[in-house]
Design an enzyme around this catalytic site. Sequence first.
Site, short mmCIF file in Angstrom:
data_model
loop_
_atom_site.label_atom_id
_atom_site.label_comp_id
_atom_site.label_asym_id
_atom_site.label_seq_id
_atom_site.Cartn_x
_atom_site.Cartn_y
_atom_site.Cartn_z
N GLN A 137 0.79 -1.23 0.00
CA GLN A 137 0.00 0.00 0.00
C GLN A 137 0.83 1.29 0.00
OE1 GLN A 137 -3.71 0.33 2.46
NE2 GLN A 137 -2.48 1.86 3.51
N GLU A 196 -3.40 9.28 -1.74
CA GLU A 196 -2.73 10.13 -0.75
C GLU A 196 -1.69 11.03 -1.40
OE1 GLU A 196 -1.41 7.94 2.64
OE2 GLU A 196 -3.36 7.04 2.97
N GLU A 215 4.87 -1.67 8.41
CA GLU A 215 3.54 -1.67 9.04
C GLU A 215 2.71 -2.83 8.52
OE1 GLU A 215 1.72 2.22 8.83
OE2 GLU A 215 -0.29 1.36 8.76
N ASP A 273 -1.35 -1.66 12.65
CA ASP A 273 -2.40 -0.70 12.28
C ASP A 273 -3.74 -1.45 12.30
OD1 ASP A 273 -4.14 1.10 11.10
OD2 ASP A 273 -3.22 1.05 9.13
N LYS A 309 -4.69 6.27 15.21
CA LYS A 309 -5.64 6.98 14.34
C LYS A 309 -6.90 7.33 15.13
CE LYS A 309 -4.54 4.61 9.95
NZ LYS A 309 -4.83 3.37 9.17
N ARG A 334 -5.73 9.38 7.65
CA ARG A 334 -6.38 8.33 6.87
C ARG A 334 -6.21 8.66 5.38
NH1 ARG A 334 -9.03 4.50 10.11
NH2 ARG A 334 -8.50 3.31 8.25
N SER A 335 -6.56 7.69 4.54
CA SER A 335 -6.44 7.96 3.10
C SER A 335 -7.47 8.98 2.63
CB SER A 335 -6.54 6.66 2.31
OG SER A 335 -7.67 5.91 2.72
N LYS A 392 2.47 10.29 10.38
CA LYS A 392 2.21 9.75 9.05
C LYS A 392 1.00 10.46 8.47
CE LYS A 392 0.98 5.38 6.75
NZ LYS A 392 0.39 4.05 6.91
#
Length: 424
Positions: A162, A204, A284, A311, A336, A365-366, A387
């Site tokens: 990803q 992103e 991750e 995650d 998150k 988040r995306s 991040k």
Amino acid sequence: MSEIRRVSGRRVWDSRGRPTVEVEVELGDGSIGRGIAPAGASRGTREAIDLRDGGARLGGFDVQRAVAGVNGEIAPHLAGREGTDQAAIDAALVALDGTPNKARLGGNALVATSIAVLHAAAASARRPLWAHVAAGAPVTLPLPEIQILGGGAHAGRRVDLQDFMVMPVGARSFAEALEMTAEVYLAAGSLMKAAGKLAGVADEGGWWPVFDANEEALELLTRAIGHAGFAAGRDLAISLDIAASEFGAGGRYALGLEKRQLDTAGMIDLLGGWLAAYPIVSIEDPLAEDDEAGLVEFTRRFGDRCQIIGDDYLVTSAARVAHAGAVGAVNSALIKLNQAGTVTETRAAFEAARAAGMSAIVSARSGETEDVTITHLAVGWNAGQLKVGSFARSERMAKWNEALRIEEATGAPFAGRGALAPRR
Ligand code: 2PG
Ligand code: MG
């Protein structure tokens, strides 16, 4: 005079053009706070659930019911309560929802409200948000983890992995970290364009690659660091989000790009080979959220030299973080807000990571917006890492740029390489 006077919800739009929930909170002294819910695409199964309207309109993503819940239920429930008591407000939100995963009122409605209350309290104290949450404790500017190539669920699954990211471990300040990253982002784009491998930008803002194998992305990234004039490993290192739950379950991993299936041991060997061949400092979700035995084995083999982040596996749950620490499944926690659903629960997961000796990365988040709350939390909680996605598109740049302002205003030190796990 800091009791809650008004809570209002409205529908706004996120970086994917999808509806999301914005909440505004006003206190008795006139202080106003605002929060917007982000949205994930690759989600852990145990995350707080967003309330979406479903049906054909807007792809089923509309949030009219969630907004109605803010205005019809949450607003009267919070009215008159002390707005600076975040823990009590969040507990009231959780109790009002009444479900274990926030499905009734929606994690999106709850998290936007919780963030708005936090901002209102900071405004009431006449402090920037980072200072409000730090409450006098020392702060640092986080080591950023910045996406250069996007894949997985964020780029039509063109590559299986990803996020292909860099971490400017050799930078001496946050400002320098961004400048170094900008050079690598540009270099990666031009190398890919020259090779005919560039398909656009992913969700992103990272380059969307046309590669024939996942490892090509690692080669390209290493080359881009050198092409930009830096030493790979010393100046900028590589960080990966495998997001393995997206292509693996039950101990089977299907790499679509390479048309091959691996079992847990095969995945561990594949990633171990990459760790030996490339300057990777962080990985991750190397295995799927249901593969705890695999995560334990991966951490046993590589946790002494690589940051291993949970995650989807941890979903910003204090209980899951504590369990993961006890069994040795990861050495780092992604944090998150909307996985947990309230600021207080998010903070508890962060504290659990600290208590377990893990590093922590505050993460976007995306699906994002102009909301820059996470930058302030990363600084104010002294998390050490942040991040946000790539180095393009304003929902990402707003968060990086906010950190520049905080660095200038505070002169606080840069967390740098020392923020990474394993913590020594
Ligand atoms: C992740 C995030 C950010 P999403 O997996 O870490 O890259 O993606 O918000 O889609 O879960
Ligand atoms: Mg992830």
